[in-house]
Design an enzyme around this catalytic site. Structure first.
Site, PDB file in Angstrom:
ATOM      1  N   GLU A  41      16.641  -4.491  -2.795  1.00  0.00           N
ATOM      2  CA  GLU A  41      15.575  -5.457  -3.082  1.00  0.00           C
ATOM      3  C   GLU A  41      14.918  -5.138  -4.413  1.00  0.00           C
ATOM      4  O   GLU A  41      14.679  -5.997  -5.234  1.00  0.00           O
ATOM      5  CB  GLU A  41      14.519  -5.425  -1.974  1.00  0.00           C
ATOM      6  CG  GLU A  41      14.956  -6.107  -0.697  1.00  0.00           C
ATOM      7  CD  GLU A  41      16.044  -5.344   0.029  1.00  0.00           C
ATOM      8  OE1 GLU A  41      16.087  -4.095  -0.110  1.00  0.00           O
ATOM      9  OE2 GLU A  41      16.850  -5.973   0.716  1.00  0.00           O
ATOM     10  N   GLY A  76       0.825  -1.207   0.000  1.00  0.00           N
ATOM     11  CA  GLY A  76       0.000   0.000   0.000  1.00  0.00           C
ATOM     12  C   GLY A  76       0.853   1.248   0.000  1.00  0.00           C
ATOM     13  O   GLY A  76       0.934   1.970   0.989  1.00  0.00           O
ATOM     14  N   ASN A  91      10.447   4.114 -14.330  1.00  0.00           N
ATOM     15  CA  ASN A  91      11.817   4.218 -14.840  1.00  0.00           C
ATOM     16  C   ASN A  91      12.278   5.677 -14.943  1.00  0.00           C
ATOM     17  O   ASN A  91      13.480   5.944 -14.889  1.00  0.00           O
ATOM     18  CB  ASN A  91      11.918   3.489 -16.187  1.00  0.00           C
ATOM     19  CG  ASN A  91      11.898   1.988 -15.988  1.00  0.00           C
ATOM     20  OD1 ASN A  91      11.598   1.505 -14.889  1.00  0.00           O
ATOM     21  ND2 ASN A  91      12.218   1.242 -17.033  1.00  0.00           N
ATOM     22  N   GLU A  92      11.319   6.588 -15.045  1.00  0.00           N
ATOM     23  CA  GLU A  92      11.709   8.010 -15.046  1.00  0.00           C
ATOM     24  C   GLU A  92      12.287   8.379 -13.675  1.00  0.00           C
ATOM     25  O   GLU A  92      13.326   9.037 -13.585  1.00  0.00           O
ATOM     26  CB  GLU A  92      10.488   8.898 -15.354  1.00  0.00           C
ATOM     27  CG  GLU A  92      10.071   8.893 -16.824  1.00  0.00           C
ATOM     28  CD  GLU A  92       9.441   7.575 -17.260  1.00  0.00           C
ATOM     29  OE1 GLU A  92       8.887   6.860 -16.395  1.00  0.00           O
ATOM     30  OE2 GLU A  92       9.497   7.262 -18.460  1.00  0.00           O
ATOM     31  N   SER A 134       1.078   3.511  -3.148  1.00  0.00           N
ATOM     32  CA  SER A 134       0.460   4.559  -3.968  1.00  0.00           C
ATOM     33  C   SER A 134      -0.900   4.973  -3.422  1.00  0.00           C
ATOM     34  O   SER A 134      -1.619   4.186  -2.810  1.00  0.00           O
ATOM     35  CB  SER A 134       0.260   4.059  -5.398  1.00  0.00           C
ATOM     36  OG  SER A 134       1.483   3.771  -5.989  1.00  0.00           O
TER      37      SER A 134
END
Lengths: 352, 388
Positions: free
Chosen positions: B243, B126, B371-372, B128
């Site tokens: 991780e 949890g 990825n940004e 976002s």
């Protein structure tokens, strides 16, 4: 299983880096570029004093007897400082070839001794590259002829010099009439010696390319921090950051491939060709990406003769097709990976 | 540098290989994004756990077998080569697990970790919220202290398989006057608590792969806080890097995909002849997976030497997610007109698994930090470029 370098190995790399940083700054590279021969005997002498030419020579001939893994570190430094000297051809590729010859081969020991003391330049004409580097200065040339090894004096060759966009590369087309007097190894034994020599040449290019990639990234990051537009360093813009991050990624993921290849070669693994070709492709790709993004980040400055970036870019572009084109190396990989029962997949990372 | 396995490592590999040969279900399990498949995967995890093969790196007293990272890589290689089921509880096992190891009290470790290893407890994440995606410090869900409890109100979203899971972990604002990454706490909440409602969100594959989770005066005891109250951001970040970078997606997974891709291409060649563009794409896929494996062994070697891995793990995440995309795009190219066929279509190739993988690969560059964001991290923390 320990895929890392020892403290000693890393200290060695750092020491060489410091030495080259002092002895071969960009201003000096520019001076050497302008000379007829494109080489600095002075720089070569200093490198020999540091023991660099003795690295691969067996201890019996006064060398240090180090292997491909050490060279995978040293060649990165040669690339990082764009050393205008094909020292690796003599001290790594030629030394490796000579060391692999039977002890009794005439001249073998004497040549190795001279390599170790830094008093000889040997060019290697393998044939994979139609043009041979540094024949113009070579005391001897090792020539591949149908699997045989020939040792030839420069005078016995017809040479035609070819100019490269990278002024530190001095290339010649050679013509050579083989005869038994120049042959030092027959084709039967020569084939495997040449196969190993090819891999060393390739690995030397891969290591230098990776060093170049890192140098161009460093130059570009420096530039992006200093150069301001819209009131901010351009390096604070994501469009610039992401390009630099991609270059860092390409470099980080090419490094272990290079080391893996060096280890495979040093320990005579059956699939060394596969790893070596992979290293070449990965390192050259990183170098080209670093050049492309580097010039973009430098803006118009990157397109000038004045900015140092050009010296590193040109070397990176030139090395890409040296010791085998992309296609050549991709084919070598395909021959193994796409073959029946190829040992590929997660269980074969370190051969099985 | 010594790239040979020890006798013990080889013996471990043989043991794992033999166990998997004996135990991997011959018929693939249903998708774990369905209730039925989820429970099948839970049962499989339980079986792994019984043989101490679920979390091999965890200490024995917590349900593992105390393996080192090299042995973990070996385990993963055997696991993917055996075509064993996908791991259903990774968000718990690989994101929360290491956090508990580092910040949990002894009680918390014993309470949560063995049940997590066996998947008796399934965990959803949890992080976002509707207005806190890449900008995670914008979290608004509150957990206000009331006596010896926290009272939670707010909403989380994109919680993977939360409609099936038993627990959720995440960051909540325990100091209502705090801003950004201050005043957050790392809490764990049973999903069957009164006041929790979970609404499924259908993912690209049409299944309830993730969910929104609503908290309406949900009460949890104070001991469900991991690490110090108000220090949640630091707790979450401390274990995020390594991780996220390596453990979450072991190289074996991609090496196995690359191997299958090579086979797919060879079948194509047998039928249609060589294609130089496909061949290049296949070889680049193989090289990418191989480079990731070499890099993983290199990283593990550094970790074993005590080197702290930082922003490099963000590069990892970018690389594996984009490699996964490339491999599946290549597979779709090879499959041509059959690429779009779903698993139940009579002419589907490999049970539609390439299409499934292609869809899931679209999520790779988005989840676990886009990825940004990862590229920003690399540029700022590794290369030293200035913040915007």
């Amino acid at each position: 299983m320990d895929f890392t370098f020892t403290e000693d190995q890393l200290a060695f790399k750092e020491a060489i880096g410091r030495f080259l940083m002092v002895e071969a700054p960009p201003e000096m590279l520019r001076e050497i570029w302008e000379t007829d021969e494109g080489r600095s005997p002075e720089l070569r002498r200093k490198m020999a004093e540091q023991g660099l030419t003795a690295l691969s020579v067996p201890e019996e001939q006064g060398g240090l007897g180090m292997d491909d893994v050490a060279w995978s570190l040293l060649t990165q430094e040669l690339g990082y400082y764009a050393i205008p000297d094909s020292m690796a051809d003599t001290a790594y590729v030629a030394a490796g070839l000579l060391a692999a010859l039977p002890e009794a081969t005439p001249d073998r020991n004497a040549l190795l001794e001279r390599i170790a003391e830094g008093s000889i330049r040997i060019a290697v004409a393998h044939g994979i590259s139609p043009l041979v580097a540094d024949v113009h200065m070579a005391d001897k040339v090792l020539v591949h002829y149908e699997g045989e090894v020939h040792l030839v004096s420069k005078e016995a060759l017809a040479c035609q010099r070819n100019t490269s966009i990278d002024s530190s590369r001095r290339l010649s087309r050679i013509q050579f009439q083989p005869d038994s007097s120049s042959r030092i190894l027959g084709a039967e034994a020569g084939t495997s010696v040449w196969a190993e020599t090819l891999n060393r040449g390739v690995l030397a290019v891969a290591g230098q390319s990776l060093g170049l990639a890192q140098r161009m990234l460093d130059l570009s990051v420096d530039y992006a921090v200093q150069r301001k537009q819209f009131g901010k360093p351009i390096g604070s813009f994501q469009a610039v950051k992401h390009k630099m991050a991609d270059v860092a990624g390409a470099i980080e993921f090419a490094k272990p491939v290079l080391y893996r290849a060096a280890y495979a070669l040093a320990s005579g693994e059956a699939r060394a060709d596969l790893h070596v070709s992979h290293a070449k492709l990965a390192c050259c790709k990183a170098a080209w990406l670093s050049a492309r993004h580097g010039i973009q980040v430098h803006g118009a400055m990157g397109y000038t003769w004045e900015a140092d970036l050009q010296m590193f870019m040109k070397r990176a572009w030139a090395l890409n097709a040296s010791w085998g084109t992309r296609e050549f190396h991709q084919n070598r990989i395909a021959d193994i990976v796409l073959s029946d029962g190829a040992p590929i997949g997660p269980q074969f990372t370190f051969g099985d | 540098m010594q790239l040979k396995y020890t006798d013990n490592q080889n013996a471990f590999r043989r043991e794992v290989r033999a166990w998997l040969k004996e135990n991997v279900p011959s018929k693939p399990l249903e998708s774990y994004d369905t209730r039925e498949g989820f429970e099948q995967h839970r049962a499989w995890e339980g079986k792994l756990y019984e043989s101490r093969l679920s979390m091999v790196m965890w200490p024995e007293y917590l349900g593992g077998r105390g393996c080192d990272l090299i042995e973990w890589l070996i385990f993963e290689e055997e696991y993917y080569a055996a075509g064993a089921p996908m791991r259903v509880n990774q968000n718990g096992q690989l994101l929360l697990g290491p956090t508990l190891m580092e910040f949990g009290t002894e009680d918390q470790k014993r309470r949560f970790l063995p049940r997590m290893a066996s998947s008796q407890d399934m965990w959803a994440q949890g992080w976002s919220e509707p207005d806190a995606g890449s900008d995670m410090a914008a979290i608004r869900s509150k957990a206000i202290r009331d006596g010896d409890e926290f009272v939670i109100n707010g909403q989380k979203t994109w919680s993977t398989r939360a409609i099936y899971a038993d627990w959720i972990f995440g960051l909540f604002r325990t100091d209502p006057n705090s801003k950004r990454h201050h005043g957050l706490s790392y809490l764990v909440v049973p999903l069957d608590s009164p006041g929790v409602s979970v609404r499924p969100i259908k993912a690209l594959n049409g299944k309830d792969a993730f969910a929104e989770v609503f908290f309406d005066d949900v009460r949890i005891p104070l001991e469900n806080c991991i690490g110090a109250e108000g220090q949640g951001w630091g707790v979450a970040m401390a274990t995020a890097g390594f991780e996220r970078g390596l453990l979450l997606r072991s190289p074996a997974r991609f090496q196995e995909t690359a191997r299958r891709l090579v086979n797919l291409y060879r079948l194509y060649v047998a039928e249609h002849g060589e294609s130089s563009s496909l061949r290049t794409a296949v070889l680049e896929s193989w090289m990418g997976a191989e480079a990731y494996a070499q890099s993983a062994y290199h990283t593990v070697g550094l970790v074993n030497r005590g080197v702290k891995i930082g922003a490099e793990s963000s590069i990892n995440k970018v690389v594996w997610s984009e490699l996964d995309l490339k491999m599946h795009e290549t597979a779709m190219e090879i499959l041509g007109a059959h690429g779009e066929l779903s698993g139940d279509a009579p002419e589907a190739v490999d049970g539609g698994s390439w299409l499934e993988g292609f869809l899931f690969a679209q999520a790779g560059p988005i989840y676990a930090g886009t990825n940004e964001i990862q590229r920003n991290i690399v540029a700022e923390r590794m290369l030293g470029l200035p913040r915007a």
